[in-house]
Design an enzyme around this catalytic site. Structure first.
Site, PDB file in Angstrom:
ATOM      1  N   SER A   5       0.843  -1.185   0.000  1.00 36.37           N
ATOM      2  CA  SER A   5       0.000   0.000   0.000  1.00 36.37           C
ATOM      3  C   SER A   5       0.888   1.249   0.000  1.00 36.37           C
ATOM      4  O   SER A   5       2.091   1.144  -0.269  1.00 36.37           O
ATOM      5  CB  SER A   5      -0.925  -0.028   1.220  1.00 36.37           C
ATOM      6  OG  SER A   5      -1.853   1.030   1.135  1.00 36.37           O
ATOM      7  N   GLU A  27      10.706  -2.214   1.928  1.00 37.78           N
ATOM      8  CA  GLU A  27       9.624  -2.080   0.932  1.00 37.78           C
ATOM      9  C   GLU A  27      10.197  -1.609  -0.409  1.00 37.78           C
ATOM     10  O   GLU A  27       9.806  -2.103  -1.465  1.00 37.78           O
ATOM     11  CB  GLU A  27       8.577  -1.074   1.434  1.00 37.78           C
ATOM     12  CG  GLU A  27       7.778  -1.601   2.616  1.00 37.78           C
ATOM     13  CD  GLU A  27       6.848  -0.578   3.239  1.00 37.78           C
ATOM     14  OE1 GLU A  27       5.962  -0.981   3.990  1.00 37.78           O
ATOM     15  OE2 GLU A  27       7.013   0.630   2.986  1.00 37.78           O
TER      16      GLU A  27
HETATM   17  C1  5RP Z   1       4.531   1.057   5.720  1.00 33.16           C
HETATM   18  C2  5RP Z   1       3.903   1.671   4.529  1.00 33.16           C
HETATM   19  C3  5RP Z   1       2.448   1.405   4.301  1.00 33.16           C
HETATM   20  O1  5RP Z   1       2.264   0.953   3.008  1.00 33.16           O
HETATM   21  C4  5RP Z   1       1.667   2.670   4.479  1.00 33.16           C
HETATM   22  O2  5RP Z   1       2.006   3.236   5.737  1.00 33.16           O
HETATM   23  C5  5RP Z   1       0.160   2.439   4.378  1.00 33.16           C
HETATM   24  O3  5RP Z   1      -0.304   1.823   5.531  1.00 33.16           O
HETATM   25  P1  5RP Z   1      -1.830   1.503   5.796  1.00 33.16           P
HETATM   26  O4  5RP Z   1      -2.204   0.381   4.905  1.00 33.16           O
HETATM   27  O5  5RP Z   1      -1.858   1.115   7.264  1.00 33.16           O
HETATM   28  O6  5RP Z   1      -2.635   2.739   5.535  1.00 33.16           O
HETATM   29  O7  5RP Z   1       4.513   2.355   3.751  1.00 33.16           O
HETATM   30  O8  5RP Z   1       5.881   1.416   5.864  1.00 33.16           O
END
Ligand code: 5RP
Length: 219
Positions: free
Chosen positions: A82, A103
């Site tokens: 995401s 990531e």
């Molecule tokens: C984690 C990220 C996540 O993809 C981002 O924070 C989105 O998180 P969520 O699905 O809880 O909204 O980059 O490091």
């Protein structure tokens, strides 16, 4: 519709894009935790997963999904994650969960990157969400000084990453040229990675709205 239902809906849709008998890279965060819950239903169809964080590894294992290391594979066909913010040019801010470095590695290593978001993540200009930067602990005060020259307000997050580093966040930064800012921050000694994803953008974007899930192809 509640935010958590939008996240669930887009996570369920992502299952349709996972081919059988492959290893899948899996991101981190609440949207991805819904994906992992759905993934357990097809766990015998995939070979396993490559994880982007300790949190994701634990969740995958709890759901009976085999986790392998990126280094054990010759290639990673697919990565699903995401984002915190995404603009019309598919440039993103990631790292709200402090997992940005792994990531970014998995997104870059994967043949295909699918980003799954709810519509609240779409923005005209990046920067409303504080920009995360992973830094070596010994360098953090120096890096903070350098970041202040770029603008915004820099603070140290009270967290230690899976790589035993610190996270700095820049708030109130209007990111009009994401590629330039990504390169500039990457060039500061001590920076491990910056949460702007403007070089490796998603190939497919799934956006859940109250009405439906929209799919955009960029390959
Ligand atoms: C984690 C990220 C996540 O993809 C981002 O924070 C989105 O998180 P969520 O699905 O809880 O909204 O980059 O490091």
């Amino acid at each position: 519709m509640k935010l958590k239902n939008l996240k669930k809906k887009v996570a369920l849709e992502a299952l349709k894009f996972i081919p059988e008998k492959i290893f899948v890279g899996i991101g981190t965060g609440s949207t991805i935790s819904y994906l992992i819950n759905f993934l357990k239903n097809i766990k015998n169809k995939i070979k396993g997963a490559v994880s982007s964080s300790y949190e994701t590894t634990m969740s995958l294992r709890r759901n009976g999904i085999k986790v392998v290391k990126l280094n054990s594979l010759d290639c990673l066909p697919l990565y699903i994650d995401s984002a915190d913010e995404i603009n019309n040019n598919m440039e993103m801010i990631k790292g709200g969960g402090a997992a940005l470095t792994r990531e970014k590695i998995l997104a870059s290593a994967a043949d295909e990157f699918i980003c799954i978001i709810d519509e609240t993540k779409q923005v005209k200009t990046l920067g409303k969400f504080p920009l995360p930067i992973e830094v070596l602990p010994m360098s953090y005060r120096y890096v903070m000084k350098e970041l202040k020259k770029i603008g915004g307000e820099v603070s140290k997050r009270n967290v230690i990453t899976d790589n035993n580093n610190y996270i700095l966040d820049i708030s109130k930064l209007c990111i009009l040229n994401p590629l330039e800012i990504e390169n500039k921050i990457n060039n500061i000694p001590g920076v491990i990675s910056v949460g702007i994803f403007s070089q490796r953008k998603p190939d497919i974007l799934l956006v859940s709205t109250k009405k439906n899930v929209k799919t955009f192809f960029y390959k």
